[in-house]
Scaffold this motif. Structure first.
Motif, short mmCIF file in Angstrom:
data_model
loop_
_atom_site.label_atom_id
_atom_site.label_comp_id
_atom_site.label_asym_id
_atom_site.label_seq_id
_atom_site.Cartn_x
_atom_site.Cartn_y
_atom_site.Cartn_z
N ILE B 14 1.00 -1.27 0.02
CA ILE B 14 -0.04 0.12 0.02
C ILE B 14 0.77 1.17 -0.06
O ILE B 14 1.82 1.43 0.64
CB ILE B 14 -0.93 -0.18 1.27
CG1 ILE B 14 -1.81 -1.20 0.99
CG2 ILE B 14 -1.70 1.40 1.31
CD1 ILE B 14 -2.59 -1.54 2.52
N ILE B 55 -7.78 0.15 -1.28
CA ILE B 55 -7.47 -1.11 -0.27
C ILE B 55 -8.53 -1.94 0.20
O ILE B 55 -8.20 -3.28 0.18
CB ILE B 55 -6.90 -0.22 0.89
CG1 ILE B 55 -5.58 0.77 0.65
CG2 ILE B 55 -6.36 -1.30 1.94
CD1 ILE B 55 -5.26 1.72 1.69
N THR B 71 0.06 -7.45 4.38
CA THR B 71 0.05 -5.96 3.82
C THR B 71 1.34 -5.28 4.39
O THR B 71 1.89 -5.61 5.46
CB THR B 71 -1.23 -5.31 4.20
OG1 THR B 71 -0.93 -4.60 5.59
CG2 THR B 71 -2.43 -6.17 4.06
N THR B 83 -4.31 2.75 6.42
CA THR B 83 -4.52 1.21 6.34
C THR B 83 -5.30 0.79 7.69
O THR B 83 -6.26 -0.11 7.25
CB THR B 83 -3.04 0.61 6.26
OG1 THR B 83 -2.34 0.91 5.20
CG2 THR B 83 -3.34 -1.10 6.36
#
Lengths: 250, 250
Positions: B14, B55, B71, B83
């Motif tokens: 990410i 996401i 992740t 996140t």
């Protein structure tokens, strides 16, 4: 800047070797750099194995969502090179030995006194209706079908193909960026930086911690498509850092 | 080897910086290496921006398909670290300031005489019901919810968290591999190599061209979960290469 100046892209990197750790990908970062310079927003990357189901699923998941899809890998002459078959299946067209690619490769091998083996003929295979992406390094072309650009996995060849592709693409307004080094860690600047971001909604301010083994510092990257907007946000970021420094001197 | 010894995983990296080219990812290759050694098959990787919708969509696309999802990125103290919120939304649970994480971080900053700022408190946020992934480098924990392991993007911290996570995972039969160097390019070996692959269906034989600026050679990597099966395929690959070499000497 209106939204019709935004051009989006995704990348699909194909290869067991990227998922086993044998090969550390170099193409994603290279594509990201060149698309950013060109004013095309790379929005998503996927890496999948040399597995036809996985390639078809990923490609069909991506090609409808973005203006362009770029793939790497799986277009060589060996049994594990199945990208041409998978892309053909994703588009519902036949995978053929492209006549122009057969001529191109046949002539090249003839000049080199090399056999045009069945394996080498595989490199002329592509979905029916594709156009070529020239390959100045090793002749075997990549191909374009619809909005999908299929390129080699070997970085030198990927780069040569991308160089040929870039001038053919529509591009949007380039994202401009400024980098500001913060001697403070993210925990010290996180609050005020969030306020600066809120005050400059047309920018995207990224905060990237760096760890030197002992302590954290931060690189702040401000991005915008307009120079005036960018400069105003940068000034506020610098003023914020100066404010923190001043409060520590007192 | 039965199929119940196969354990699969995906990674979701990410961060805007990975898609702009500013940061060249180092975590994917590291995870790939360590999962391979551990007997866990990394099947897919996705990279998405610091964008909650992206996401959530990627995570929900992956977590039902594979035994584990790992992740990286987006769990720091700044506004672009989203996140924890996105993972909470993907699981349909509240994103809370985890009490144990608040204690851990509060104590650490007190020892260092540093303010436990609102930004730093953000690092204690995680989906309700998560367990911690310890972080020996900078204290702020990662977290596990369901089959999703959420780790930092800074490589030193990602690596420290992964070291803590690996002993907690179920693992499958390790994939063994052998590498054989071929002085011949893929076009010379592609046909016979395909025959060797067909004769050894329990192996996966990868062919990786190398280009030194002038000519291509090939690394052949044979992979299998059983030593006897692996050795038989390797012997046939070597015999094939020796056959080509012999035919060129005559």
């Amino acid at each position: 800047m209106t939204t019709d100046t935004i051009v989006t892209a995704a990348m699909l990197a194909i290869g067991d070797e990227l998922l086993s750790g044998r090969t550390k990908d170099k193409n994603i970062g290279h594509l990201a750099d060149l698309l950013t310079i060109s004013g095309i927003d790379l929005k998503e990357v996927r890496i999948v194995a040399d597995d036809e189901e996985a390639i078809v699923a990923a490609l069909n998941g991506l090609r409808g969502q973005y203006d362009y899809v770029f793939t790497s890998g799986g277009i060589g002459p060996t049994h594990d090179d199945i990208t041409a078959d998978a892309v053909s299946r994703a588009f519902g067209v036949e995978c053929i030995h492209d006549p122009d690619a057969m001529t191109l490769l046949g002539d090249m091998y003839a000049r080199r006194n090399m056999d045009f083996t069945e394996a080498r003929r595989r490199m002329a295979r592509m979905p029916n209706g594709s156009t070529h992406i020239p390959n100045a390094v090793s002749t075997a072309p990549g191909f374009v079908i619809g909005n999908v650009h299929v390129m080699a996995g070997v970085p030198q060849v990927f780069q040569a193909m991308l160089e040929a592709v870039l001038p053919t693409l529509k591009t949007g307004a380039t994202v401009l960026s400024r980098s500001v080094q913060s001697p403070f860690g993210e925990g010290d600047i996180g609050g005020p930086l969030g306020d600066v971001q809120k005050a400059h909604p047309q920018t995207s301010i990224g905060s990237y911690p760096k760890f030197d083994g002992t302590s954290f510092s931060t690189e702040l990257v401000i991005r915008a498509r307009d120079e005036t907007i960018l400069a105003a946000a940068e000034a506020d970021v610098r003023a914020m850092l100066e404010g923190i420094a001043a409060s520590r001197r007192t």
